[in-house]
Scaffold this active site. Structure first.
Site, short mmCIF file in Angstrom:
data_model
loop_
_atom_site.label_atom_id
_atom_site.label_comp_id
_atom_site.label_asym_id
_atom_site.label_seq_id
_atom_site.Cartn_x
_atom_site.Cartn_y
_atom_site.Cartn_z
N ASP A 149 0.91 -1.29 0.13
CA ASP A 149 -0.05 -0.04 -0.01
C ASP A 149 0.87 1.16 -0.10
OD1 ASP A 149 -2.33 -1.29 0.05
OD2 ASP A 149 -2.86 -1.22 2.03
N ARG B 191 0.08 4.37 16.56
CA ARG B 191 -0.51 5.32 15.89
C ARG B 191 -0.26 6.90 16.06
NH1 ARG B 191 0.45 1.82 12.46
NH2 ARG B 191 -1.39 0.55 11.52
N SER C 57 -4.18 -9.00 6.54
CA SER C 57 -3.43 -7.86 6.77
C SER C 57 -2.88 -7.83 8.15
CB SER C 57 -4.49 -6.90 6.51
OG SER C 57 -4.04 -5.59 7.34
N ASP D 153 -7.46 3.09 12.02
CA ASP D 153 -6.13 3.82 11.80
C ASP D 153 -6.27 5.28 11.16
OD1 ASP D 153 -4.82 2.07 13.35
OD2 ASP D 153 -4.31 0.66 11.67
N1 ARG Z 1 -8.45 -3.53 14.95
C1 ARG Z 1 -7.07 -3.17 15.43
C2 ARG Z 1 -7.29 -1.51 15.70
O1 ARG Z 1 -7.94 -0.99 15.23
C3 ARG Z 1 -6.21 -3.49 14.41
C4 ARG Z 1 -6.08 -2.48 13.22
C5 ARG Z 1 -4.75 -3.02 12.18
N2 ARG Z 1 -4.87 -4.40 12.05
C6 ARG Z 1 -4.18 -5.08 10.63
N3 ARG Z 1 -4.12 -6.19 10.67
N4 ARG Z 1 -3.85 -4.41 9.96
O2 ARG Z 1 -6.47 -1.19 16.48
#
Ligand code: ARG
Length: 392
Positions: A14, A93, A174, A122
């Protein structure tokens, strides 16, 4: 003036495609890679960014700061989202956002960018954090905007543009990883009744493969933060890394959830946080010995709130700061040692001791030396129950 943008670059498909996409739209792209313990191949990621058109690639080791100012704040608060998620991704993040903003200032860029999708948490976390730190910066979210709808189209675009990608390995999920844990979603997991394949898991062994013999660990805490593992003094980063291996081998730290996302939908996610779960359990065990009842119960209420703050992307907010002050105050007496047994996916507290303990054997004992005055109990019970006798 050139349009210069700092992109939170992970090295994956990505964000590599995002480098090219931004370049095609006239931006000068600085790829910013924050090392939060994701154990990526930084070198190949770097060359991929250059091949995709980046003018500069910056790799910054944020592991220490991540542990000290993010992970340990969360641990002190016992933050746990919906009973199963220790918030590894969510915690990373705001520190990545901070790095982005700092880099943008240093590099004189007016734009920042990230590779989060348009339906996840995110994007919210990145953008709310960035705006909280510098509302003047403009945010671009290519993955939310572009016309590439499927992974196949992205791969096609990457091929057309000679961006080297690893297409040999089919990526069925992912995955987001850092020092505190791993989040795995999408693919077959989107069926909530699908039982995850063993090979989904990256850092924890299944019960079948986990070591047959139990492992014993001892954790020492100072002011709510772990400082020693098995009597050895360690900095936070090394301690988490070491404990992650030990607990992961014992199969500790998995969870499988349907969680409530910020954007209103429910999603299926698999988490692994072997060090996180062990520390969470140990920390709570120690707190149970040193915090008085009212403080402990009230703190639990605020823990839920704090987990929401992290999950909802509200890291750089007054409420979060105020709660940190509260939690820090509670942690002054969270000193001591906890021993645990890790075995075949279980993590059991075996004992705890603390110089700040409020446990008094002479008050608790049913044996010799009992100093608890039972004669006081009768009057206490009468007054405690008094309000409930008045109706009869
Ligand atoms: N659901 C989790 C969150 O919102 C992880 C998000 C990212 N997950 C991923 N497999 N890319 O914090």
């Amino acid at each position: 003036m050139s349009k210069r943008v700092v992109l939170a670059y992970s090295g994956g498909l990505d964000t590599a495609v995002a480098v090219k996409w931004l370049t095609e739209r006239g931006y000068e792209v600085i790829a910013y890679m924050a090392d939060v313990g994701q154990e990526r191949a930084f070198k190949s990621s770097k060359s991929r960014a250059y091949k995709a058109g980046a003018v500069k690639v910056i790799i910054e080791d944020l592991k220490k700061e991540f542990v000290k100012d993010f992970v340990f704040c969360s641990l002190k608060a016992n933050a746990l989202y919906e009973d199963g998620y220790l918030l590894a991704t969510a915690l990373s993040r705001p520190i990545i956002a901070k790095g982005l903003v700092k880099t943008a200032h240093k590099e004189n860029a007016k734009y920042v960018s990230h590779g989060a999708t348009g339906k996840g948490n995110d994007q919210v976390r990145f953008e709310v954090a960035i705006r909280g730190l510098d509302p003047k910066l403009k945010v671009i979210a290519p993955v939310r905007e572009w016309e590439l709808k499927t992974r196949e189209q992205e791969i096609e675009y990457a091929k057309e543009n000679k961006i080297p990608i690893d297409t040999t390995k089919k990526k069925p999920y992912s995955i987001d990883r850092n020092l505190w844990g791993i989040s795995i979603e999408s693919g077959k997991l989107e069926d909530p009744y699908y039982s995850p394949d063993e090979n989904i898991y990256q850092i924890t062994k299944g019960v079948d493969k986990a070591a047959a013999k139990p492992v014993y660990v001892e954790l020492e805490f100072k002011s709510g933060v772990p400082v020693k593992l098995n009597k050895k003094k360690m900095d936070g980063v090394s301690l988490i890394m070491k404990l992650s291996k030990i607990a992961g081998n014992a199969g500790v730290g998995r969870s499988d959830m349907i969680e409530n996302r910020l954007v209103g939908i429910k999603s299926r996610e698999i988490y692994e946080a072997p060090a996180g779960w062990t520390l969470y359990k140990a920390h709570r065990a120690l707190e149970s010995m040193v915090l008085d009842r009212e403080l402990a119960h009230f703190k639990d209420i605020l823990s839920l709130k704090y987990a929401e703050i992290i999950y909802y992307g509200l890291w750089y907010t007054p409420l979060k700061q105020a709660l940190d002050k509260f939690f820090d105050h509670t942690q002054k007496c969270v000193n001591g040692t906890v021993k645990l047994k890790l075995h075949k996916g279980t993590c059991t507290v075996l004992g705890r001791k603390s110089p700040d303990s409020l446990y008094r054997e002479k008050l608790a004992t049913y044996g010799e030396g009992d100093e608890f005055d039972r004669t006081l109990a009768k009057g206490f019970i009468e007054l405690w129950g008094l309000p409930y006798t008045l109706k009869k």
